[in-house]
Write a protein that holds these residues in place. Structure first.
Motif, short mmCIF file in Angstrom:
data_model
loop_
_atom_site.label_atom_id
_atom_site.label_comp_id
_atom_site.label_asym_id
_atom_site.label_seq_id
_atom_site.Cartn_x
_atom_site.Cartn_y
_atom_site.Cartn_z
N THR A 55 0.77 -1.22 -0.13
CA THR A 55 0.09 -0.02 0.00
C THR A 55 0.66 1.16 0.02
O THR A 55 0.27 2.44 -0.33
CB THR A 55 -0.87 0.19 1.47
OG1 THR A 55 0.08 0.00 2.51
CG2 THR A 55 -1.94 -1.03 1.41
N GLY A 56 2.28 1.21 0.46
CA GLY A 56 2.81 2.36 0.55
C GLY A 56 2.38 3.35 1.79
O GLY A 56 2.83 4.40 1.85
N CYS A 57 1.82 2.53 2.50
CA CYS A 57 1.13 3.38 3.92
C CYS A 57 1.94 2.72 5.08
O CYS A 57 2.36 1.32 5.18
CB CYS A 57 -0.24 3.26 3.99
SG CYS A 57 -1.34 4.28 2.77
N HIS A 58 2.25 3.63 5.92
CA HIS A 58 2.55 3.07 7.48
C HIS A 58 1.42 2.44 8.27
O HIS A 58 0.34 2.68 7.77
CB HIS A 58 3.21 4.18 8.18
CG HIS A 58 4.56 4.68 7.65
ND1 HIS A 58 4.43 5.75 6.49
CD2 HIS A 58 5.83 4.66 8.02
CE1 HIS A 58 5.67 6.00 6.27
NE2 HIS A 58 6.55 5.28 7.07
N ALA A 59 1.89 1.67 9.13
CA ALA A 59 0.74 1.08 9.71
C ALA A 59 -0.30 1.54 10.31
O ALA A 59 -1.56 1.22 10.38
CB ALA A 59 1.62 -0.08 10.84
N GLY A 60 0.22 2.70 10.83
CA GLY A 60 -0.88 3.61 11.60
C GLY A 60 -1.87 4.57 10.73
O GLY A 60 -2.58 5.26 11.11
N THR A 61 -1.42 4.36 9.51
CA THR A 61 -2.19 4.87 8.23
C THR A 61 -3.02 3.98 7.87
O THR A 61 -4.16 4.15 7.52
CB THR A 61 -1.22 5.67 7.17
OG1 THR A 61 -0.35 6.42 7.70
CG2 THR A 61 -2.11 6.37 6.04
N HIS A 62 -2.56 2.74 7.39
CA HIS A 62 -3.29 1.75 6.81
C HIS A 62 -4.42 1.01 7.74
O HIS A 62 -5.23 0.25 7.03
CB HIS A 62 -2.68 0.76 5.77
CG HIS A 62 -1.44 -0.07 6.48
ND1 HIS A 62 -1.85 -0.92 7.39
CD2 HIS A 62 -0.31 -0.20 6.21
CE1 HIS A 62 -0.79 -1.62 7.75
NE2 HIS A 62 0.20 -1.34 7.00
#
Ligand code: AMP
Ligand code: ZN
Ligand code: ZN
Length: 499
Positions: A86-93
């Motif tokens: 996703t290209g997102c950090h865990a607290g974003t995804h």
């Protein structure tokens, strides 16, 4: 590619169809080269020399290898795999742990909970690349990947499999070859493949133990079958293959456990995840009380309220990020007395989940294919940047919410000369800093940590600057200065340089 298809997606949404699955397919002659994303769970950055692994080595020789793959926090299978795609950090995804709690739904997620693992609810906040691909007219085939069983934003890969550890490795690679043999209109352009055995042996016997080596040899053997099959079809050099892993592995032992119930009344909190980092919710107490109870309670424990988590962890703001994170030092684990009473000694020899900058948490990264010069070497790369790389290779417009960057890879694309790493060792008044410098980013090695910093600017006087949140490195001639987690390093003197 996206603009031509927007109207189809819009129509699908208006008609309440499931996302854009009916998007007009991209014609074969306009299609990008296929991209295969492989994950060897728990393949630590330094396992390349653990055994003869001719299949993997073939891609290393013919492609790009990074020193390592720097993951997101926490360095656990579901968060890190979902960041890669996703290209997102865990607290974003929002996949913040292998075991997590959603305060809105008052529901729990865990790896073994089939219903939760296959429920798109847990994955909606960011878009995995197979959804991006399907929405822009390409087909995806996933032979396992965290999230790939779920309908995310209404979309599933054209081909996907219900996860099972027990599927023989040969069946996985043969299925992939069958997918490549499908007629053009059915054939997937984005594919994934996943193996868990190296991680399982790492947990049971410790990093680099003989059973880990044997598991890696077996995975490599099956990758060899796959690569030969691709070569027979004339595909091996007409596609991109990315070998990754989701984290590394560190030794643990029974002497290094921190019992949370020694300091905290567990009946007044909810602990949604245990291990190298505990995720704690103030259900029947106050956040300040939890922090006060744990702060300084154990020499190997750090504790932060949500808003105080160090910025370089980039844990994010998703509602599933817990009220309090308690993090153990490398090699230490957080548990509780009732749980440990039921544990057999030595049942766990290896674990992961600590600080993502810790070198032992770093995974592997190799990429091979027509876009890259054979024999390229680059410093440690960040896993959140792989979505940007993959969407670029597939000619896709990336999703808006992704947090990665193509910048570290741009100088590698379509070059005839291979990239190399410039290594410099500095003496900073007795402290050793190692700078591993690539064309667009660097790895900064301090003690057991490797940080990834982006190149900021290059002065006409030969000075160089690299930065990342809470991190800085500057050099000019034979001197350098740096900042790591608030610590200043100045008057660093170059002692070894190797180009
Ligand atoms: P970890 O200890 O965080 O490395 O988790 C590794 C375990 O995750 C593996 O042994 C698998 O059993 C499990 N796993 C990996 N992929 C999936 C998946 N797609 N669905 C369910 N479980 C998975
Ligand atoms: Zn894993
Ligand atoms: Zn694991």
């Amino acid at each position: 590619m996206r603009s031509a298809l927007l109207s189809t997606c819009f129509l699908a949404l208006v008609l309440s169809l499931s996302g854009c699955q009916d998007t007009r397919p991209v014609a074969e002659e306009e299609r990008p080269l296929p991209l295969l994303l492989i994950s060897i769970d728990g393949f630590r950055y330094d396992y390349f020399d653990l055994a003869e692994i001719p299949a993997i080595q073939r891609l290393v020789d013919g492609g790009v290898k990074a020193d390592g793959l720097h993951h997101v926090f926490p360095t656990k299978t579901f968060p890190t795999h979902y960041s890669i795609v996703t290209g997102c950090h865990a607290g974003t995804h929002g996949v913040v742990a292998n075991s997590m709690w959603d305060p809105d739904r008052d529901a729990r997620f865990s790896l073994g909970n089939r219903e939760a693992v296959g429920d798109g609810f847990w994955y909606q906040a960011c878009e995995p690349i197979w959804v991006t691909a399907q929405n822009q007219g390409l087909r995806a085939g996933t032979y396992f990947w965290p999230g790939s069983e779920a309908r995310i934003r209404g979309v599933r890969p054209s081909f996907w499999k219900l996860y099972s550890n027990d599927v023989p490795h040969l069946e996985r690679v043969e299925t992939l070859l069958e997918w490549m043999d499908l007629p053009a209109e059915e054939r997937p352009t984005f594919l994934t493949l996943y193996f868990s055995a190296v991680d399982s042996m790492g947990h049971r016997h410790g990093p680099r133990a003989d059973p880990v080596r044997d598991a890696l040899i077996d995975v490599d053997h099956h990758l060899g079958i796959l690569f030969e099959g691709l070569e027979e079809r004339g595909l091996l050099d007409q596609m991109h293959i990315l070998i990754t892993s989701d984290h590394g592995m560190s030794w643990v032992d029974f002497e290094r456990y921190i019992m949370l119930d020694d300091f905290l009344d567990l009946s007044r909190v909810l602990v949604s995840d245990w291990g190298p980092a505990a995720q704690i919710w103030a259900t029947d107490t106050e956040v300040d009380e939890i922090v006060a109870a744990l702060d300084g309670a154990h020499p190997h424990l750090r504790v932060w309220a949500r808003e105080d988590i160090p910025a370089r962890f980039r844990f994010g703001t998703h509602r599933r990020v817990p009220d309090v994170v308690a993090k153990a030092d490398p090699g230490w684990l957080i548990s509780n007395r009732p749980f440990m009473a039921g544990q057999r000694q030595f049942s766990l020899m290896g674990q992961h989940g600590w600080d993502p900058a810790l070198r032992e948490m770093h995974g592997a990264f190799v990429v091979h294919g027509p876009a890259f010069a054979a024999g390229s070497r680059i410093p440690t790369v960040r896993s959140v940047d792989l979505y940007a790389l993959m969407t670029h290779l597939l000619g896709l417009d990336p999703a808006a919410e992704q947090e990665g960057s193509l910048a570290p890879f741009l100088p590698l694309l379509n070059q005839t000369t291979p990239a190399d790493i410039e290594q410099r060792i500095y003496d900073c008044q007795g402290e050793r800093l190692e700078a591993r410098i690539g064309p667009a980013h660097m790895g900064l090695v301090f003690q057991e940590f490797v940080h990834v910093l982006d190149r900021i600017e290059e002065g006409t006087d030969g000075s160089e600057r690299f930065a990342e949140v809470d991190l800085r490195f500057e050099s000019q001639g034979g001197t350098a200065s740096a900042e790591i987690d608030g610590r200043q390093f100045s008057n660093c003197r170059l002692v070894i340089a190797d180009r």
